[in-house]
Design a protein around this motif. Structure first.
Motif, mmCIF file in Angstrom:
data_model
loop_
_atom_site.group_PDB
_atom_site.id
_atom_site.type_symbol
_atom_site.label_atom_id
_atom_site.label_comp_id
_atom_site.label_asym_id
_atom_site.label_seq_id
_atom_site.Cartn_x
_atom_site.Cartn_y
_atom_site.Cartn_z
ATOM 1 N N SER A 83 -37.213 41.956 69.774
ATOM 2 C CA SER A 83 -37.184 41.768 71.342
ATOM 3 C C SER A 83 -35.923 41.236 71.733
ATOM 4 O O SER A 83 -35.185 40.422 70.998
ATOM 5 C CB SER A 83 -38.424 41.177 71.688
ATOM 6 N N ARG A 97 -43.934 46.393 75.312
ATOM 7 C CA ARG A 97 -45.098 47.176 74.611
ATOM 8 C C ARG A 97 -44.164 48.147 73.793
ATOM 9 O O ARG A 97 -44.502 48.216 72.649
ATOM 10 C CB ARG A 97 -45.267 48.467 75.942
ATOM 11 N N MET A 100 -44.173 46.031 70.221
ATOM 12 C CA MET A 100 -45.570 46.220 69.895
ATOM 13 C C MET A 100 -45.732 47.675 68.935
ATOM 14 O O MET A 100 -46.262 47.657 68.022
ATOM 15 C CB MET A 100 -46.724 46.069 70.746
ATOM 16 N N GLU A 101 -45.182 48.740 69.726
ATOM 17 C CA GLU A 101 -45.240 49.944 69.371
ATOM 18 C C GLU A 101 -44.742 49.938 67.742
ATOM 19 O O GLU A 101 -45.154 50.679 66.821
ATOM 20 C CB GLU A 101 -44.641 51.056 70.339
ATOM 21 N N ASN A 103 -43.443 47.618 65.771
ATOM 22 C CA ASN A 103 -43.926 46.477 64.813
ATOM 23 C C ASN A 103 -45.170 46.254 64.643
ATOM 24 O O ASN A 103 -45.723 45.623 63.426
ATOM 25 C CB ASN A 103 -43.353 45.055 65.364
ATOM 26 N N VAL A 104 -46.103 46.730 65.331
ATOM 27 C CA VAL A 104 -47.734 46.954 65.055
ATOM 28 C C VAL A 104 -48.249 48.132 64.853
ATOM 29 O O VAL A 104 -48.601 48.690 63.695
ATOM 30 C CB VAL A 104 -48.193 45.948 65.894
ATOM 31 N N TRP A 105 -48.084 48.944 65.992
ATOM 32 C CA TRP A 105 -48.916 50.123 65.669
ATOM 33 C C TRP A 105 -48.363 51.031 64.827
ATOM 34 O O TRP A 105 -48.891 52.107 64.268
ATOM 35 C CB TRP A 105 -48.936 50.636 67.109
ATOM 36 N N SER A 132 -43.838 34.330 63.533
ATOM 37 C CA SER A 132 -45.065 34.893 63.776
ATOM 38 C C SER A 132 -46.145 33.533 64.178
ATOM 39 O O SER A 132 -47.319 33.685 64.460
ATOM 40 C CB SER A 132 -45.812 35.693 62.707
ATOM 41 N N GLY A 141 -41.323 38.568 72.539
ATOM 42 C CA GLY A 141 -42.447 39.790 72.213
ATOM 43 C C GLY A 141 -42.171 39.938 70.550
ATOM 44 O O GLY A 141 -43.135 40.358 70.074
ATOM 45 N N SER A 145 -45.613 40.236 68.505
ATOM 46 C CA SER A 145 -45.897 41.418 67.584
ATOM 47 C C SER A 145 -46.026 40.960 66.168
ATOM 48 O O SER A 145 -46.641 41.790 65.326
ATOM 49 C CB SER A 145 -44.322 42.547 67.841
ATOM 50 N N ALA A 148 -49.346 39.706 65.541
ATOM 51 C CA ALA A 148 -50.337 40.776 65.621
ATOM 52 C C ALA A 148 -50.304 41.334 64.225
ATOM 53 O O ALA A 148 -51.400 41.820 63.711
ATOM 54 C CB ALA A 148 -50.099 41.653 66.705
#
Length: 241
Positions: A83, A97, A100-101, A103-105, A132, A141, A145, A148
């Motif tokens: 980020s 967002r 997160m898209e 690095n996570v989802w 983290s 961010g 992320s 998460a």
């Protein structure tokens, strides 16, 4: 030798780990947006260009890439983005967002695709970060992320008990991401920036190629040293000697 699946193989740590695994005799299945042309010359490297944030298409392409693999010894989920550096109050929600898209989802999409079709997967390593857990100001961010991602890894470990999971911090590696951080303007609010700049060009910030050797060695040891689902850092016990 092992068959390994790696995301983010076009540059940085992902590219270096893929190259090192091939050097060791492994068969590597790699995905990234851009093509790693130098790796394509190796007949043990199988590649698919994938946008991991296009979830339906990504899942389909991963299943096609691994269609003949019913047993996968190791998957390394390395793809990620940084980020913008600064305080949370300065960071637009849309940017958070987006981080997160990726690095996570995107990692959820990959993990789900790996287990489709009844495939047995022995080990999954998600590439996390010291950011983290350390909460240093400015990482906003990216830190959120990766924290998460640690929890995502732990939750999958509880669901897929036959697979060993670990969220692994690779240490400070001299990648494009570190170059981005080093180019940030001086700001006394963020002492972490000065510390990182001081490490560039030293043994404390190895090149991706140097880091890849240690990372693959440590990944082999993870099932013996950490509980499935745990976060581990290559610089700290039980990995660091």
């Amino acid at each position: 030798m092992k068959t390994i699946f790696i995301t983010g193989v076009s540059s940085g740590i992902g590219h270096a780990m893929a190259a090192e695994a091939l050097r060791r005799g492994a068969t590597v299945y790699g995905v990234s947006r851009r093509s790693p042309d130098d790796l394509l010359a190796n007949d043990r490297f199988h590649f698919e260009s994938i946008d991991l944030t296009d979830h339906d298409a990504a899942a389909k392409k991963i299943r096609e890439l691994l269609a003949d693999i019913d047993h996968l010894p190791l998957a390394i989920l390395n793809a990620g983005i940084l980020s913008s550096f600064g305080d949370m109050t300065e960071t637009p929600l849309d940017e958070l967002r987006g981080v997160m898209e990726v690095n996570v989802w995107a990692n959820k999409t990959v993990i789900d695709a790996l287990f489709m079709d009844g495939r047995r997967v022995d080990q999954i390593v998600t590439i996390s970060s010291g950011a983290s857990v350390n909460g240093h100001r400015g990482w906003n961010g990216y830190s959120v992320s990766k924290a998460a991602l640690n929890m995502l890894t732990m939750l999958y470990a509880r669901e897929q008990e036959a697979t060993h999971f670990c969220a692994l911090a690779p240490g400070i590696v001299d990648t494009y991401m570190q170059q981005q951080v080093a180019e940030e303007p001086e700001d006394e609010r963020f002492p972490a920036l000065a510390r990182l700049r001081s490490k560039r060009g030293t043994d404390e910030m190895p090149t991706p190629e140097q880091a890849a050797v240690n990372l693959l060695d440590q990944i082999d040891r993870l099932p013996e040293l950490v509980e499935s689902g745990d976060f581990a850092d290559v610089r700290k016990p039980p990995l660091a000697e």
